[in-house]
Design a protein around this motif. Structure first.
Motif, mmCIF file in Angstrom:
data_model
loop_
_atom_site.group_PDB
_atom_site.id
_atom_site.type_symbol
_atom_site.label_atom_id
_atom_site.label_comp_id
_atom_site.label_asym_id
_atom_site.label_seq_id
_atom_site.Cartn_x
_atom_site.Cartn_y
_atom_site.Cartn_z
ATOM 1 N N SER A 62 0.670 -1.192 0.220
ATOM 2 C CA SER A 62 -0.074 0.047 0.084
ATOM 3 C C SER A 62 0.876 1.348 0.082
ATOM 4 O O SER A 62 1.392 1.611 1.100
ATOM 5 N N LYS A 64 0.444 4.343 0.260
ATOM 6 C CA LYS A 64 -0.041 5.245 0.914
ATOM 7 C C LYS A 64 0.888 5.350 2.345
ATOM 8 O O LYS A 64 1.026 6.327 2.862
ATOM 9 N N ARG A 153 -15.691 -3.191 -3.517
ATOM 10 C CA ARG A 153 -15.299 -3.071 -2.257
ATOM 11 C C ARG A 153 -16.534 -3.007 -1.518
ATOM 12 O O ARG A 153 -17.517 -2.062 -1.429
ATOM 13 N N HIS A 203 -11.366 -4.054 2.868
ATOM 14 C CA HIS A 203 -10.445 -3.812 3.652
ATOM 15 C C HIS A 203 -11.174 -3.171 4.897
ATOM 16 O O HIS A 203 -11.994 -2.094 4.862
ATOM 17 N N SER A 206 -6.958 -0.597 9.809
ATOM 18 C CA SER A 206 -5.566 -0.567 9.966
ATOM 19 C C SER A 206 -5.206 -0.550 11.468
ATOM 20 O O SER A 206 -6.130 -0.700 12.169
ATOM 21 N N GLN A 207 -3.990 -1.410 11.368
ATOM 22 C CA GLN A 207 -3.506 -1.453 12.797
ATOM 23 C C GLN A 207 -4.325 -2.702 13.569
ATOM 24 O O GLN A 207 -4.661 -2.418 14.572
ATOM 25 N N GLY A 243 -4.139 -4.097 6.662
ATOM 26 C CA GLY A 243 -4.480 -3.905 8.203
ATOM 27 C C GLY A 243 -3.907 -4.678 9.037
ATOM 28 O O GLY A 243 -4.162 -4.338 10.284
ATOM 29 N N LEU A 244 -3.147 -5.425 8.713
ATOM 30 C CA LEU A 244 -2.336 -6.248 9.927
ATOM 31 C C LEU A 244 -1.395 -5.460 10.694
ATOM 32 O O LEU A 244 -0.770 -4.595 9.986
ATOM 33 N N GLU A 277 -2.949 -6.094 0.440
ATOM 34 C CA GLU A 277 -2.768 -4.675 0.339
ATOM 35 C C GLU A 277 -2.023 -4.173 1.667
ATOM 36 O O GLU A 277 -2.353 -3.477 2.219
ATOM 37 N N PRO A 278 -0.955 -5.038 2.117
ATOM 38 C CA PRO A 278 -0.313 -4.577 3.380
ATOM 39 C C PRO A 278 0.345 -3.307 3.245
ATOM 40 O O PRO A 278 1.074 -3.302 2.048
HETATM 41 C C1 PLP Z 1 -4.617 2.100 3.995
HETATM 42 C C2 PLP Z 1 -4.972 0.882 3.185
HETATM 43 C C3 PLP Z 1 -4.167 -0.355 3.226
HETATM 44 C C4 PLP Z 1 -3.073 -0.418 3.909
HETATM 45 O O1 PLP Z 1 -3.521 -0.522 5.313
HETATM 46 P P1 PLP Z 1 -2.389 -1.153 6.419
HETATM 47 O O2 PLP Z 1 -2.953 -0.927 7.500
HETATM 48 O O3 PLP Z 1 -1.146 -0.029 6.256
HETATM 49 O O4 PLP Z 1 -1.964 -2.553 6.157
HETATM 50 C C5 PLP Z 1 -4.984 -1.135 2.136
HETATM 51 N N1 PLP Z 1 -5.889 -1.065 1.384
HETATM 52 C C6 PLP Z 1 -6.658 -0.031 1.450
HETATM 53 C C7 PLP Z 1 -7.784 0.158 0.680
HETATM 54 C C8 PLP Z 1 -6.309 1.039 2.372
HETATM 55 O O5 PLP Z 1 -6.992 2.195 2.301
#
Ligand code: PLP
Length: 425
Positions: A62, A64, A153, A203, A206-207, A243-244, A277-278
């Motif tokens: 990911s 971002k 999604r 998704h 996160s965390q 999200g992990l 998408e980690p």
């Molecule tokens: C932010 C985000 C992620 C990454 O999340 P992490 O908690 O950093 O693993 C993955 N997918 C989507 C759609 C996101 O918005």
């Protein structure tokens, strides 16, 4: 597991003493470890090797979480795809040499221009988050005479049990299509000429520090896949998001192996290609922020260590009440005495407080401290508030290091502004 450790009495990034980098690039700066990035990517991607019921998953880092070109390039060379949430991140992924077929595009507000750029790049899929977005995408793809590969999604309405600002899978969040509408939206997508349904995406936040919310969401998604297939849709891919969590403090998040095991149990029999998408899990512990103590100030009942890093450089503590381990760069020894500090930055906001009541070896002006676990949602979220230029990023690789984003000069920052004619004389 990371590669920031004390050797010969001082903190190193892999084989490089941080004081050496500080002397060369100045403080504050971010420092990332190649070995840690690569290791985390491979631990995550490799966790699915023992569950060979399906093809190798596509692991899309990911962007971002950390979008520096050198970081993206490091991961791309390991085979990572990239999850992007803007046209800017798409351009970054492409510039890092990531082929379109390893790019997925998430986010609630993709513009038509961004869609066009992504279709031109031949990305793997769009993760569509609303009906208006679906219509716009169908339109743009139609104007280009192509079909846009999409997942929808879905919002499974589960509580991710994380900080409210990073929970995305509850019905009240802006993300995804409401659970009860998913079937209808798939039916509408299926009837569109320039949309090709390829899978389902989820998704939830996160965390996450427990597998339970993931498992609850994935179970719902597995049921939905069956329903959608019964409705006649081709569902070949499951994008399970990121999200992990990572260990910022005492909480120990699940190991990727346990996560992979749960995933295999819950969705392994669906015959779908899995996409992940980690972000944080790959980059979080692969980076630190090194800062210098400007002053130690004695307040009436508290002792403040005023650092040269501030909330504009690392906003997580003030935005998410996030905890970061903060350690001295010079290793404490048996003769060290400890004091309690509030660690703050110089920005004129009370929110510019990194941590309160931290026990640290006695600090003096000029000492270096390191914020741990600052590799994700650190540099990418920084700003120039208080006219503070963005701070450098440094990448270490064994005994080498390189500045991967130099510190701009203040003139560069000022030079971004323009004086209108009526103010010119
Ligand atoms: C932010 C985000 C992620 C990454 O999340 P992490 O908690 O950093 O693993 C993955 N997918 C989507 C759609 C996101 O918005």
């Amino acid at each position: 597991m990371h590669h920031f450790e004390y050797h010969n009495g001082e903190l190193h990034a892999e084989d490089v003493p941080l004081s050496k980098i500080a002397a060369e690039v100045g403080t504050p700066f971010y420092c990332y470890s190649t070995a840690t990035l690569v290791r985390h990517y491979n631990v995550f991607a490799g966790a699915f090797d023992n569950h060979a019921a399906q093809d190798k998953p596509l692991v899309c880092f990911s962007a971002k979480a950390n979008g520096n070109q050198a970081v993206l390039t490091t991961l791309a060379r390991e085979g990572a795809g990239i999850d992007v949430v803007s046209g800017g991140e798409l351009a970054r992924a492409l510039a890092a040499g990531v082929p379109g077929e390893r790019i997925v595009f998430s986010g609630v507000g993709k513009t038509r221009e961004e869609m066009r750029a992504a279709l031109e790049a031949g990305i793997y899929q769009f993760n569509v988050e609303s009906e208006p977005e679906l219509e716009a995408l169908n339109d743009v793809a139609g104007s280009m005479n192509v079909k846009a590969p999409i997942t929808i999604r879905v919002n499974p309405d589960v509580d991710a049990q994380t900080h409210e600002k990073i929970a995305t899978g509850k019905a009240e969040n802006k993300f995804g299509i409401s659970w009860g509408w998913a079937r209808d939206v798939y039916a509408r997508a299926g009837a569109m000429d320039n949309i090709q349904i390829v899978g389902v995406d989820v998704h939830i936040g996160s965390q996450l520090t427990s597998l339970d919310p993931f498992a609850a969401a994935f179970r719902r998604v597995a049921e939905l896949v069956q329903t959608l297939r019964d409705d006649g849709h081709t569902i070949d891919r499951l994008d399970l998001g990121g999200g992990l969590g990572i260990p910022y403090d005492e909480l120990t998040p699940p190991h990727p192996d346990d996560y992979a095991h749960m995933v295999a149990q819950v969705v392994g029999n669906l015959g779908c290609q899995l996409i992940f998408e980690p972000g944080r899990m790959i980059a979080g512990n692969a980076g630190i922020l090194v800062s210098d103590v400007i002053y130690v100030k004695q307040g009436e009942n508290r002792r403040f260590a005023i650092l040269d890093a501030a909330m504009n450089d690392l906003i997580r503590p003030s935005l998410y009440d996030a905890h970061h381990g903060i350690i001295p760069v010079k290793a404490p020894d048996s003769s060290s005495t400890y004091e309690t500090y509030d660690l703050v930055g110089p920005v004129c906001e009370t929110g510019d407080t990194f941590a309160k009541n931290r026990e640290l070896p006695v600090l003096q002006s000029g000492d270096l401290v390191a914020f741990l676990s600052a590799g994700a949602y650190g540099a990418v979220m920084s700003s120039t508030y208080n006219a503070r230029p963005l701070i450098p990023e440094v990448l270490v690789n064994g005994d080498q290091y390189a500045v991967i984003r130099p510190r701009p000069r203040i003139e560069d920052l000022i030079g971004l502004d323009r004086i209108p004619d009526w103010l010119k004389d």
